[in-house]
Design a protein around this motif. Structure first.
Motif, PDB file in Angstrom:
ATOM      1  N   LEU A  37       0.608  -8.404 -42.892  1.00  0.00           N
ATOM      2  CA  LEU A  37      -0.696  -9.080 -42.812  1.00  0.00           C
ATOM      3  C   LEU A  37      -1.620  -8.452 -41.782  1.00  0.00           C
ATOM      4  O   LEU A  37      -2.839  -8.436 -41.967  1.00  0.00           O
ATOM      5  CB  LEU A  37      -0.517 -10.570 -42.513  1.00  0.00           C
ATOM      6  CG  LEU A  37       0.245 -11.384 -43.549  1.00  0.00           C
ATOM      7  CD1 LEU A  37       0.186 -12.862 -43.217  1.00  0.00           C
ATOM      8  CD2 LEU A  37      -0.302 -11.135 -44.955  1.00  0.00           C
ATOM      9  N   LEU A  38      -1.050  -7.945 -40.688  1.00  0.00           N
ATOM     10  CA  LEU A  38      -1.884  -7.350 -39.648  1.00  0.00           C
ATOM     11  C   LEU A  38      -1.962  -5.831 -39.759  1.00  0.00           C
ATOM     12  O   LEU A  38      -2.849  -5.213 -39.173  1.00  0.00           O
ATOM     13  CB  LEU A  38      -1.363  -7.729 -38.261  1.00  0.00           C
ATOM     14  CG  LEU A  38      -1.252  -9.231 -37.961  1.00  0.00           C
ATOM     15  CD1 LEU A  38      -0.913  -9.450 -36.496  1.00  0.00           C
ATOM     16  CD2 LEU A  38      -2.537  -9.953 -38.317  1.00  0.00           C
ATOM     17  N   GLY A  39      -1.025  -5.214 -40.483  1.00  0.00           N
ATOM     18  CA  GLY A  39      -1.046  -3.768 -40.622  1.00  0.00           C
ATOM     19  C   GLY A  39      -0.684  -3.041 -39.345  1.00  0.00           C
ATOM     20  O   GLY A  39      -1.056  -1.878 -39.162  1.00  0.00           O
ATOM     21  N   ARG A  40       0.053  -3.707 -38.460  1.00  0.00           N
ATOM     22  CA  ARG A  40       0.462  -3.096 -37.194  1.00  0.00           C
ATOM     23  C   ARG A  40       1.932  -2.682 -37.269  1.00  0.00           C
ATOM     24  O   ARG A  40       2.670  -3.073 -38.172  1.00  0.00           O
ATOM     25  CB  ARG A  40       0.273  -4.091 -36.039  1.00  0.00           C
ATOM     26  CG  ARG A  40      -1.115  -4.731 -35.953  1.00  0.00           C
ATOM     27  CD  ARG A  40      -2.208  -3.714 -35.680  1.00  0.00           C
ATOM     28  NE  ARG A  40      -3.528  -4.310 -35.678  1.00  0.00           N
ATOM     29  CZ  ARG A  40      -4.186  -4.680 -34.574  1.00  0.00           C
ATOM     30  NH1 ARG A  40      -3.623  -4.533 -33.384  1.00  0.00           N
ATOM     31  NH2 ARG A  40      -5.394  -5.200 -34.662  1.00  0.00           N
ATOM     32  N   THR A  41       2.349  -1.898 -36.273  1.00  0.00           N
ATOM     33  CA  THR A  41       3.739  -1.460 -36.214  1.00  0.00           C
ATOM     34  C   THR A  41       4.645  -2.636 -35.882  1.00  0.00           C
ATOM     35  O   THR A  41       4.395  -3.389 -34.932  1.00  0.00           O
ATOM     36  CB  THR A  41       3.910  -0.359 -35.162  1.00  0.00           C
ATOM     37  OG1 THR A  41       3.070   0.747 -35.524  1.00  0.00           O
ATOM     38  CG2 THR A  41       5.354   0.099 -35.093  1.00  0.00           C
ATOM     39  N   ALA A  42       5.697  -2.804 -36.690  1.00  0.00           N
ATOM     40  CA  ALA A  42       6.668  -3.883 -36.484  1.00  0.00           C
ATOM     41  C   ALA A  42       8.025  -3.274 -36.164  1.00  0.00           C
ATOM     42  O   ALA A  42       8.418  -2.270 -36.775  1.00  0.00           O
ATOM     43  CB  ALA A  42       6.768  -4.754 -37.732  1.00  0.00           C
TER      44      ALA A  42
ATOM     45  N   GLY B   3       7.941   2.268 -51.128  1.00  0.00           N
ATOM     46  CA  GLY B   3       6.550   2.632 -50.880  1.00  0.00           C
ATOM     47  C   GLY B   3       5.756   1.529 -50.223  1.00  0.00           C
ATOM     48  O   GLY B   3       4.521   1.562 -50.227  1.00  0.00           O
ATOM     49  N   LEU B   4       6.442   0.545 -49.627  1.00  0.00           N
ATOM     50  CA  LEU B   4       5.762  -0.565 -48.955  1.00  0.00           C
ATOM     51  C   LEU B   4       5.441  -0.245 -47.505  1.00  0.00           C
ATOM     52  O   LEU B   4       4.528  -0.843 -46.918  1.00  0.00           O
ATOM     53  CB  LEU B   4       6.630  -1.823 -49.010  1.00  0.00           C
ATOM     54  CG  LEU B   4       6.860  -2.433 -50.389  1.00  0.00           C
ATOM     55  CD1 LEU B   4       7.928  -3.514 -50.315  1.00  0.00           C
ATOM     56  CD2 LEU B   4       5.555  -3.004 -50.941  1.00  0.00           C
ATOM     57  N   ALA B   5       6.202   0.667 -46.898  1.00  0.00           N
ATOM     58  CA  ALA B   5       6.033   0.956 -45.476  1.00  0.00           C
ATOM     59  C   ALA B   5       6.456   2.385 -45.199  1.00  0.00           C
ATOM     60  O   ALA B   5       7.083   3.048 -46.038  1.00  0.00           O
ATOM     61  CB  ALA B   5       6.858  -0.028 -44.636  1.00  0.00           C
ATOM     62  N   GLU B   6       6.098   2.848 -44.017  1.00  0.00           N
ATOM     63  CA  GLU B   6       6.514   4.163 -43.551  1.00  0.00           C
ATOM     64  C   GLU B   6       7.089   4.035 -42.147  1.00  0.00           C
ATOM     65  O   GLU B   6       6.729   3.118 -41.391  1.00  0.00           O
ATOM     66  CB  GLU B   6       5.334   5.129 -43.549  1.00  0.00           C
ATOM     67  CG  GLU B   6       4.198   4.721 -42.624  1.00  0.00           C
ATOM     68  CD  GLU B   6       3.030   5.695 -42.664  1.00  0.00           C
ATOM     69  OE1 GLU B   6       3.224   6.833 -43.128  1.00  0.00           O
ATOM     70  OE2 GLU B   6       1.924   5.307 -42.230  1.00  0.00           O
ATOM     71  N   THR B   7       7.982   4.952 -41.807  1.00  0.00           N
ATOM     72  CA  THR B   7       8.573   4.960 -40.480  1.00  0.00           C
ATOM     73  C   THR B   7       7.623   5.651 -39.501  1.00  0.00           C
ATOM     74  O   THR B   7       7.109   6.742 -39.770  1.00  0.00           O
ATOM     75  CB  THR B   7       9.918   5.702 -40.496  1.00  0.00           C
ATOM     76  OG1 THR B   7      10.781   5.062 -41.448  1.00  0.00           O
ATOM     77  CG2 THR B   7      10.575   5.666 -39.132  1.00  0.00           C
ATOM     78  N   VAL B   8       7.359   4.981 -38.361  1.00  0.00           N
ATOM     79  CA  VAL B   8       6.493   5.517 -37.315  1.00  0.00           C
ATOM     80  C   VAL B   8       7.188   5.266 -35.979  1.00  0.00           C
ATOM     81  O   VAL B   8       8.147   4.482 -35.903  1.00  0.00           O
ATOM     82  CB  VAL B   8       5.104   4.845 -37.329  1.00  0.00           C
ATOM     83  CG1 VAL B   8       4.361   5.138 -38.628  1.00  0.00           C
ATOM     84  CG2 VAL B   8       5.215   3.341 -37.110  1.00  0.00           C
ATOM     85  N   PRO B   9       6.755   5.923 -34.908  1.00  0.00           N
ATOM     86  CA  PRO B   9       7.342   5.621 -33.602  1.00  0.00           C
ATOM     87  C   PRO B   9       7.228   4.134 -33.284  1.00  0.00           C
ATOM     88  O   PRO B   9       6.159   3.539 -33.397  1.00  0.00           O
ATOM     89  CB  PRO B   9       6.493   6.463 -32.638  1.00  0.00           C
ATOM     90  CG  PRO B   9       6.009   7.603 -33.478  1.00  0.00           C
ATOM     91  CD  PRO B   9       5.775   7.025 -34.840  1.00  0.00           C
ATOM     92  N   GLY B  10       8.333   3.522 -32.943  1.00  0.00           N
ATOM     93  CA  GLY B  10       8.341   2.103 -32.607  1.00  0.00           C
ATOM     94  C   GLY B  10       8.716   1.185 -33.742  1.00  0.00           C
ATOM     95  O   GLY B  10       8.822  -0.027 -33.551  1.00  0.00           O
ATOM     96  N   GLY B  11       8.901   1.724 -34.958  1.00  0.00           N
ATOM     97  CA  GLY B  11       9.294   0.853 -36.059  1.00  0.00           C
ATOM     98  C   GLY B  11       8.718   1.257 -37.393  1.00  0.00           C
ATOM     99  O   GLY B  11       8.678   2.441 -37.740  1.00  0.00           O
ATOM    100  N   LEU B  12       8.210   0.294 -38.131  1.00  0.00           N
ATOM    101  CA  LEU B  12       7.630   0.527 -39.452  1.00  0.00           C
ATOM    102  C   LEU B  12       6.175   0.091 -39.462  1.00  0.00           C
ATOM    103  O   LEU B  12       5.791  -0.850 -38.765  1.00  0.00           O
ATOM    104  CB  LEU B  12       8.388  -0.265 -40.525  1.00  0.00           C
ATOM    105  CG  LEU B  12       9.509   0.476 -41.285  1.00  0.00           C
ATOM    106  CD1 LEU B  12      10.626   0.856 -40.316  1.00  0.00           C
ATOM    107  CD2 LEU B  12      10.036  -0.397 -42.414  1.00  0.00           C
ATOM    108  N   ARG B  13       5.394   0.792 -40.272  1.00  0.00           N
ATOM    109  CA  ARG B  13       3.991   0.421 -40.474  1.00  0.00           C
ATOM    110  C   ARG B  13       3.750   0.293 -41.976  1.00  0.00           C
ATOM    111  O   ARG B  13       4.210   1.130 -42.766  1.00  0.00           O
ATOM    112  CB  ARG B  13       3.065   1.457 -39.867  1.00  0.00           C
ATOM    113  CG  ARG B  13       1.615   0.988 -39.727  1.00  0.00           C
ATOM    114  CD  ARG B  13       0.776   2.018 -39.002  1.00  0.00           C
ATOM    115  NE  ARG B  13      -0.588   1.543 -38.792  1.00  0.00           N
ATOM    116  CZ  ARG B  13      -1.035   1.008 -37.663  1.00  0.00           C
ATOM    117  NH1 ARG B  13      -0.217   0.896 -36.623  1.00  0.00           N
ATOM    118  NH2 ARG B  13      -2.284   0.600 -37.548  1.00  0.00           N
ATOM    119  N   ALA B  14       3.030  -0.739 -42.374  1.00  0.00           N
ATOM    120  CA  ALA B  14       2.816  -1.012 -43.800  1.00  0.00           C
ATOM    121  C   ALA B  14       1.919   0.032 -44.443  1.00  0.00           C
ATOM    122  O   ALA B  14       0.954   0.518 -43.837  1.00  0.00           O
ATOM    123  CB  ALA B  14       2.212  -2.398 -43.979  1.00  0.00           C
ATOM    124  N   LEU B  15       2.221   0.347 -45.686  1.00  0.00           N
ATOM    125  CA  LEU B  15       1.358   1.180 -46.515  1.00  0.00           C
ATOM    126  C   LEU B  15       0.510   0.332 -47.458  1.00  0.00           C
ATOM    127  O   LEU B  15      -0.428   0.837 -48.084  1.00  0.00           O
ATOM    128  CB  LEU B  15       2.207   2.159 -47.330  1.00  0.00           C
ATOM    129  CG  LEU B  15       2.944   3.230 -46.515  1.00  0.00           C
ATOM    130  CD1 LEU B  15       3.884   4.027 -47.412  1.00  0.00           C
ATOM    131  CD2 LEU B  15       1.950   4.151 -45.816  1.00  0.00           C
TER     132      LEU B  15
END
Length: 544
Positions: A84-89, A110-122
């Motif tokens: 909902l917020l589109g932030r890293t979780a 294809g719902l999210a991508e891996t980023v530093p600190g966790g996952l971020r929504a696509l």
């Protein structure tokens, strides 16, 4: 194995693994990621702010929860932050919330991508409560508040105020075949499946049809669909407007078309347009063509429900735009079709341009914003446009029981808040219009009553013997207000179902000593009150 159509569209979550999506739906439900669950976690203030695309109040609620590994609701907080917020979780919190589904499977879908600190929504994935309270999840592209930069041109819109308005004004009667024209993420199709045997959903965008298919499979259990045989209840068709369904007939049509008036540029291509809102035609041509052509795919007795814009050209005689707005929509309606157009807004070209430039976050490109704003104003000026209206269009193709004719036409400007859902109110008004038409010779033998939501107001100067203004107000439905003559007020006061309208008219004639056409004039005034629902037949069931 053949991949189903629209199951693997680039940039769209995959929908070819029904079992995996069933596990995802179960995991989302267990995590509490429902409409009510999110509202309880955030509280009313943050929930309301999030509906306005303001994330800070929600972050203030969620950040302390995420920081405490033992906090109740930490898993749900991570899901809300992600989708909902589109932030890293944090991946660990997501794994806790969605177990046995893991973060790797969110990435694989294809719902999210891996980023530093966790996952971020696509994608944006949010809960939605259907008409009957069923909890659904609807995926779409991330909105302007969830991602940097200007929106992509093939953006697929999620659940917004326009789509909710359309859902609330669409008939929910049982039908055999329904058409969702310009389906987008599929929100109208989900509502239609509750009362239509079969739905055809069309769109010009492969990405939109991909999102619709993903949402159908994700919610297959709730929508009573066999995810391996979607075609039994739903057809997904690619094409522009009515092209994919030429020659077919439907009992109900719903459309949130790409109606936004957009300046045309020499040499532009389809890839340069925002496909979710721009149909590629000049001015309000797309809505005009659609309103005129829809009866071709409507079965006898069918209704069509859509949203649209219309231009109001400048007048040579100085007549205000508010008094002329209906001229263009009235000219679009095909002969023999009933039309009811309710205008909700009338704005200047400047206000219109600003609204849609904000919609696509074009202000993030200052030079492009200024250029686009000038293009809008030049475009409107070239056609002499004074204002632009927005509203709801309801069409009906009369059944064989109605004699052939031009069709009933009604155009109203109602900018004030109305009751939702509005569909039952509009259908009841249509039934009252049928009732009056069936009794065109004389309907005054009917016994009328005043609906419970209707109240009377009287205004008079201090010390005056009689009121200067008498008003009737509707507390529900379209919430109209009408000014009454004193004679009409007297008749309405006597409408308790005991006497017929003709008997009340005769009593007033004797009491007031009428000798001219007073009874006829009052009859027409009362007829309008019945049409608008201020009075209804006592046993006809058309109140609304």
């Amino acid at each position: 194995m053949t991949v189903p159509a629209f199951a693997r569209v680039p940039g769209v979550p995959a929908s070819d693994d029904a079992a995996l999506l069933a596990r995802l739906a179960a995991a989302l439900r267990r995590s509490g990621f429902t409409h009510d669950g999110v509202a309880r976690l955030l509280g009313p203030g943050a929930t309301s702010a999030l509906e306005r695309d303001q994330a800070v109040p929600a972050l203030r609620v969620l950040e302390p929860v995420l920081a405490d590994e033992a906090a109740p609701g930490r898993g749900l907080a991570a899901v809300v932050v992600l989708f909902l917020l589109g932030r890293t979780a944090p991946a660990a919190a997501l794994a806790q919330a969605l177990a046995p589904l893991g973060p790797a499977e969110l990435v694989g879908l294809g719902l999210a991508e891996t980023v530093p600190g966790g996952l971020r929504a696509l994608v944006d994935l949010r809960p939605h409560a259907a008409d009957d309270g069923t909890e659904l999840w609807v995926a779409s592209d991330l909105g302007a508040s969830q991602r940097p930069g200007v929106l992509r041109r093939d953006h697929v819109l999620g659940i917004g105020q326009a789509s909710l308005t359309l859902a609330q004004t669409t008939d929910r009667r049982a039908v055999d075949r329904a058409l969702d024209l310009g389906t987008g993420c599929g929100i109208q199709t989900f509502h239609l499946l509750a009362h239509a045997r079969h739905v055809t959903a069309t769109d010009v965008s492969d990405r939109a049809l991909g999102f619709t298919r993903f949402n159908l499979v994700l919610n297959a259990a709730a929508l009573d669909l066999d995810p391996e045989r979607l075609e039994d209840r739903v057809d997904l068709c690619r094409g522009s407007l009515l092209e994919p369904v030429a020659g077919e007939r439907f009992d109900l049509v719903v459309s949130n078309p790409p109606f936004v008036i957009t300046p045309r540029r020499p040499g532009e291509t389809a890839e340069q347009r925002w496909t979710y809102r721009d149909g590629g035609l000049p001015g309000d041509r797309l809505v005009a063509d659609l309103v005129g052509a829809l009866p071709q795919v409507m079965a006898p007795g069918a209704t069509a429900h859509l949203l649209g814009n219309w231009e109001v050209p400048r007048s040579g005689d100085g007549t205000p735009a508010a008094d002329r707005w209906a001229e263009r929509p009235a000219a679009w309606v095909a002969p023999g079709t009933d039309a009811w157009v309710i205008q909700r807004e009338l704005v200047s070209p400047e206000e219109y341009a600003e609204t849609w430039l904000r919609d696509a976050a074009e202000s993030r490109d200052p030079e492009g914003y200024e250029r686009a704003y000038r293009d809008y104003l030049d475009d409107f000026a070239a056609r002499g446009v004074e204002a632009v209206g927005f509203g709801m269009v309801r069409l009906r193709r009369p059944g064989p029981e109605r004699p052939a004719g031009e069709g009933r036409r009604r155009f109203e400007h109602l900018p004030h808040p109305v009751q939702q859902p509005l569909a039952p109110v509009l259908a009841a008004a249509e039934r009252r219009a049928d009732w009056l038409e069936d009794r065109a010779g004389d309907w005054t033998g009917a016994h009328l009553v005043v609906p419970e939501d209707v109240t009377e107001e009287r205004h008079q100067r201090p010390g005056a013997e009689h009121p200067g203004v008498i008003l009737l107000r509707q507390g529900a439905g379209l919430r109209r207000t009408v000014v009454l003559t004193s004679e009409a007020a007297g008749l309405v006061g006597a409408c308790d179902g005991e006497l017929s309208t003709a008997q009340v008219l005769a009593a007033l004639a004797g009491l007031l000593g009428w000798t001219g056409d007073e009874a006829q004039r009052l009859t027409e005034e009362v007829r309008a009150l019945v049409r608008d629902g201020f009075l209804v037949p006592a046993q006809d069931g058309t109140a609304g």
